[in-house]
Design a protein around this motif. Structure first.
Motif, PDB file in Angstrom:
ATOM      1  N   ASN A 123       0.865  -1.183   0.000  1.00 52.22           N
ATOM      2  CA  ASN A 123       0.000   0.000   0.000  1.00 52.22           C
ATOM      3  C   ASN A 123       0.904   1.236   0.000  1.00 52.22           C
ATOM      4  O   ASN A 123       1.295   1.742   1.053  1.00 52.22           O
ATOM      5  N   VAL A 124       1.251   1.695  -1.184  1.00 55.25           N
ATOM      6  CA  VAL A 124       2.193   2.803  -1.313  1.00 55.25           C
ATOM      7  C   VAL A 124       1.626   4.047  -0.645  1.00 55.25           C
ATOM      8  O   VAL A 124       2.308   4.752   0.097  1.00 55.25           O
ATOM      9  N   THR A 125       0.356   4.323  -0.918  1.00 52.57           N
ATOM     10  CA  THR A 125      -0.380   5.392  -0.241  1.00 52.57           C
ATOM     11  C   THR A 125      -1.789   4.866   0.033  1.00 52.57           C
ATOM     12  O   THR A 125      -2.103   3.721  -0.276  1.00 52.57           O
ATOM     13  N   GLU A 126      -2.635   5.701   0.605  1.00 53.76           N
ATOM     14  CA  GLU A 126      -4.016   5.297   0.845  1.00 53.76           C
ATOM     15  C   GLU A 126      -4.778   5.069  -0.465  1.00 53.76           C
ATOM     16  O   GLU A 126      -5.783   4.364  -0.484  1.00 53.76           O
ATOM     17  N   LYS A 127      -4.294   5.634  -1.567  1.00 51.17           N
ATOM     18  CA  LYS A 127      -5.000   5.556  -2.836  1.00 51.17           C
ATOM     19  C   LYS A 127      -4.260   4.761  -3.900  1.00 51.17           C
ATOM     20  O   LYS A 127      -4.777   4.580  -5.014  1.00 51.17           O
ATOM     21  N   PHE A 128      -3.086   4.241  -3.587  1.00 51.76           N
ATOM     22  CA  PHE A 128      -2.284   3.554  -4.601  1.00 51.76           C
ATOM     23  C   PHE A 128      -1.702   2.263  -4.019  1.00 51.76           C
ATOM     24  O   PHE A 128      -1.004   2.283  -3.013  1.00 51.76           O
ATOM     25  N   LYS A 129      -2.003   1.139  -4.681  1.00 58.96           N
ATOM     26  CA  LYS A 129      -1.588  -0.173  -4.192  1.00 58.96           C
ATOM     27  C   LYS A 129      -0.959  -0.975  -5.322  1.00 58.96           C
ATOM     28  O   LYS A 129      -1.496  -1.042  -6.437  1.00 58.96           O
ATOM     29  N   LEU A 130       0.186  -1.618  -5.041  1.00 57.59           N
ATOM     30  CA  LEU A 130       0.859  -2.481  -5.995  1.00 57.59           C
ATOM     31  C   LEU A 130       0.753  -3.930  -5.541  1.00 57.59           C
ATOM     32  O   LEU A 130       0.958  -4.230  -4.363  1.00 57.59           O
ATOM     33  N   THR A 131       0.430  -4.823  -6.468  1.00 50.25           N
ATOM     34  CA  THR A 131       0.326  -6.258  -6.194  1.00 50.25           C
ATOM     35  C   THR A 131       1.223  -7.010  -7.163  1.00 50.25           C
ATOM     36  O   THR A 131       1.168  -6.772  -8.376  1.00 50.25           O
ATOM     37  N   PHE A 132       2.040  -7.916  -6.618  1.00 51.87           N
ATOM     38  CA  PHE A 132       3.010  -8.665  -7.431  1.00 51.87           C
ATOM     39  C   PHE A 132       2.845 -10.150  -7.156  1.00 51.87           C
ATOM     40  O   PHE A 132       2.885 -10.577  -6.005  1.00 51.87           O
ATOM     41  N   GLY A 133       2.630 -10.936  -8.205  1.00 52.55           N
ATOM     42  CA  GLY A 133       2.516 -12.379  -8.015  1.00 52.55           C
ATOM     43  C   GLY A 133       1.385 -12.972  -8.828  1.00 52.55           C
ATOM     44  O   GLY A 133       1.030 -12.468  -9.901  1.00 52.55           O
ATOM     45  N   ASN A 134       0.802 -14.040  -8.305  1.00 52.90           N
ATOM     46  CA  ASN A 134      -0.267 -14.790  -8.971  1.00 52.90           C
ATOM     47  C   ASN A 134      -1.593 -14.459  -8.284  1.00 52.90           C
ATOM     48  O   ASN A 134      -1.770 -14.747  -7.099  1.00 52.90           O
ATOM     49  N   PHE A 135      -2.527 -13.890  -9.047  1.00 45.39           N
ATOM     50  CA  PHE A 135      -3.822 -13.494  -8.492  1.00 45.39           C
ATOM     51  C   PHE A 135      -4.939 -13.918  -9.432  1.00 45.39           C
ATOM     52  O   PHE A 135      -4.757 -14.010 -10.652  1.00 45.39           O
ATOM     53  N   ASN A 136      -6.129 -14.197  -8.862  1.00 50.45           N
ATOM     54  CA  ASN A 136      -7.283 -14.576  -9.682  1.00 50.45           C
ATOM     55  C   ASN A 136      -7.703 -13.406 -10.566  1.00 50.45           C
ATOM     56  O   ASN A 136      -7.488 -12.242 -10.240  1.00 50.45           O
ATOM     57  N   THR A 137      -8.351 -13.744 -11.679  1.00 48.35           N
ATOM     58  CA  THR A 137      -8.666 -12.737 -12.680  1.00 48.35           C
ATOM     59  C   THR A 137      -9.625 -11.668 -12.174  1.00 48.35           C
ATOM     60  O   THR A 137     -10.452 -11.913 -11.285  1.00 48.35           O
ATOM     61  N   TYR A 138      -9.497 -10.508 -12.743  1.00 50.63           N
ATOM     62  CA  TYR A 138     -10.382  -9.382 -12.440  1.00 50.63           C
ATOM     63  C   TYR A 138     -11.556  -9.333 -13.419  1.00 50.63           C
ATOM     64  O   TYR A 138     -12.471  -8.527 -13.260  1.00 50.63           O
ATOM     65  N   LEU A 139     -11.533 -10.174 -14.462  1.00 51.42           N
ATOM     66  CA  LEU A 139     -12.613 -10.186 -15.449  1.00 51.42           C
ATOM     67  C   LEU A 139     -13.728 -11.129 -15.015  1.00 51.42           C
ATOM     68  O   LEU A 139     -13.485 -12.158 -14.398  1.00 51.42           O
ATOM     69  N   GLY A 140     -14.950 -10.801 -15.392  1.00 53.40           N
ATOM     70  CA  GLY A 140     -16.060 -11.717 -15.192  1.00 53.40           C
ATOM     71  C   GLY A 140     -16.794 -11.536 -13.887  1.00 53.40           C
ATOM     72  O   GLY A 140     -16.322 -10.898 -12.941  1.00 53.40           O
ATOM     73  N   TYR A 141     -17.959 -12.162 -13.826  1.00 51.95           N
ATOM     74  CA  TYR A 141     -18.850 -12.050 -12.673  1.00 51.95           C
ATOM     75  C   TYR A 141     -18.573 -13.139 -11.640  1.00 51.95           C
ATOM     76  O   TYR A 141     -18.731 -12.920 -10.442  1.00 51.95           O
ATOM     77  N   GLU A 142     -18.161 -14.318 -12.105  1.00 50.85           N
ATOM     78  CA  GLU A 142     -17.988 -15.459 -11.217  1.00 50.85           C
ATOM     79  C   GLU A 142     -16.516 -15.645 -10.851  1.00 50.85           C
ATOM     80  O   GLU A 142     -15.619 -15.069 -11.478  1.00 50.85           O
ATOM     81  N   VAL A 143     -16.269 -16.473  -9.825  1.00 50.13           N
ATOM     82  CA  VAL A 143     -14.919 -16.705  -9.332  1.00 50.13           C
ATOM     83  C   VAL A 143     -14.687 -18.202  -9.142  1.00 50.13           C
ATOM     84  O   VAL A 143     -15.604 -19.013  -9.271  1.00 50.13           O
ATOM     85  N   ILE A 144     -13.448 -18.567  -8.825  1.00 54.95           N
ATOM     86  CA  ILE A 144     -13.094 -19.977  -8.661  1.00 54.95           C
ATOM     87  C   ILE A 144     -13.711 -20.565  -7.401  1.00 54.95           C
ATOM     88  O   ILE A 144     -14.290 -21.652  -7.418  1.00 54.95           O
ATOM     89  N   SER A 145     -13.612 -19.863  -6.279  1.00 49.33           N
ATOM     90  CA  SER A 145     -14.119 -20.387  -5.019  1.00 49.33           C
ATOM     91  C   SER A 145     -15.643 -20.457  -5.025  1.00 49.33           C
ATOM     92  O   SER A 145     -16.316 -19.473  -5.389  1.00 49.33           O
ATOM     93  N   PRO A 146     -16.241 -21.577  -4.628  1.00 50.47           N
ATOM     94  CA  PRO A 146     -17.711 -21.676  -4.607  1.00 50.47           C
ATOM     95  C   PRO A 146     -18.351 -20.749  -3.587  1.00 50.47           C
ATOM     96  O   PRO A 146     -19.548 -20.474  -3.677  1.00 50.47           O
ATOM     97  N   THR A 147     -17.584 -20.247  -2.629  1.00 47.54           N
ATOM     98  CA  THR A 147     -18.142 -19.328  -1.642  1.00 47.54           C
ATOM     99  C   THR A 147     -18.429 -17.954  -2.238  1.00 47.54           C
ATOM    100  O   THR A 147     -19.179 -17.176  -1.665  1.00 47.54           O
TER     101      THR A 147
END
Length: 367
Positions: A123-147
């Motif tokens: 969290n570089v600032t309150e308004k700017f965040k950097l994420t590095f690595g493997n993350f689930n997609t930001y596209l679409g309505y559904e997700v991998i986890s059934p929850t």
């Protein structure tokens, strides 16, 4: 004189007592806060039962979507999410094991087959965040986890869109309502490494309010060996709103196209889905997913297509959701109707039909 002296002494005693109480309270708070208080552990386990009506009950007769495609009683996955949230930095290690997990990380090998997400953030600032690595997609309505889904089975758009990305993304809070994201990533679902020396660029613009949100998502880049596979472009809209205390409506629309490196036309798919939901009681809700999905030039490989590589499907899934503490039961009826003969006939497997009716009962425990 004696009265003034006693009063001054009383004031000093009171001030000293208040200071001592404050110091003791602060010391107790510091003593109670342990180093591991910033760590979290949560996750889920799930399984299901699936049965076809008027069709064979084997693993070859199922909707061409992800996860809930086995016949009879079948396993979902065990999901454990480890997290650390510091003042500025943190990480997430999302581990999966089981059939659903294997399908979700299908391009992984060896020990990475249990890794659904693995990333660190700053969290570089309150308004700017950097994420590095493997993350689930930001596209679409559904997700991998059934929850994270209302329906237990998944849509065609989700199944043939990206599952996960590995790369660097920047999230920007423009103001209280608007947000943006930009990312550079490996080819889709290649989460361990980059075998092609090509990269995908992603972007998102979002709007959120008290009663809902809307996100317009994009990705563009070469998903395979340069010269053999052309660039892919996808635009995706995901939105959901509380229409009242009991009614909710979600919408997902997507369009994907991949350029051909020869003289052929571009291939791809497009679709739209509606997700109306009604909360009947505190424990029981019911929801419908109505989806139209089409591919052209055999772009998705999801459907049986005609001579031109075109095909479509209309899928309606009615799901109930009943909570028993941390356990959720999800009975659902699903009807898939395709433009071409797709599903083996129950009486004569050599013949095919354009529709399939099926029942699924999912059981999800969340902790």
């Amino acid at each position: 004189m004696k009265t003034k002296t006693v009063t001054k002494l009383f004031k000093k005693v009171c001030l000293f007592s208040l200071a001592l109480i404050s110091f003791t309270s602060i010391a107790q708070e510091e003593e109670e806060k342990k180093w591991f208080d910033n760590f979290s552990v949560n996750g889920s386990v799930d399984g299901y039962f699936r049965y076809n009506f008027g069709a064979q009950n084997d693993n070859s007769t199922a909707p061409a979507t992800s996860f809930a495609n086995e016949s009879g009683f079948a396993l979902g996955m065990a999901n454990v999410i480890l997290g650390y949230e510091g003042e500025k930095v943190g990480f997430v290690a999302d581990l999966v094991y089981g059939q659903r997990g294997e399908d979700a990380v299908f391009n992984s090998t060896d020990s990475a087959q249990i890794i659904n997400q693995l990333y660190a953030y700053w969290n570089v600032t309150e308004k700017f965040k950097l994420t590095f690595g493997n993350f689930n997609t930001y596209l679409g309505y559904e997700v991998i986890s059934p929850t994270g889904n209302f329906n237990y089975s998944t849509s065609y758009m989700f199944s043939y869109g990206p599952f996960s990305h590995t790369g660097l993304k920047a999230d920007i809070a423009i103001n209280d309502n608007w947000s943006a994201m930009v990312a550079v990533m490996n080819p889709t679902d290649y989460t361990e490494n980059n075998p092609f020396d090509t990269y995908i660029f992603g972007a998102q613009i979002g709007y959120s309010a008290d009663n809902g949100s809307a996100y317009l998502n994009f990705r563009y880049g070469n998903e395979g060996e340069p010269g053999l596979v052309g660039p892919t472009f996808q635009a995706d809209l995901t939105t959901g709103w509380d229409l009242s205390e009991k009614f909710y409506l979600g919408v997902n629309a997507t369009y994907l196209t991949t350029e051909d490196q020869g003289d052929a036309d571009a291939s791809g798919f497009y679709g739209v889905a509606l997700y109306p939901q009604f909360k009947a009681t505190e424990k029981f809700s019911i929801g419908l997913r109505g989806e139209y999905f089409a591919e052209f030039e055999g772009g998705a490989g999801a459907l049986v297509t005609d001579a031109d590589g075109d095909g479509s499907v209309v899928a309606a899934t009615l799901t109930g959701s009943y909570d028993i503490g941390n356990l959720t039961l999800k009975p659902e009826i699903r009807l898939d109707s395709t433009s071409e003969d797709t599903f083996p006939d129950n009486d004569n497997p050599a013949e095919f039909n354009k529709s399939l009716s099926s029942f699924v009962l999912g059981a999800i425990y969340k902790f």
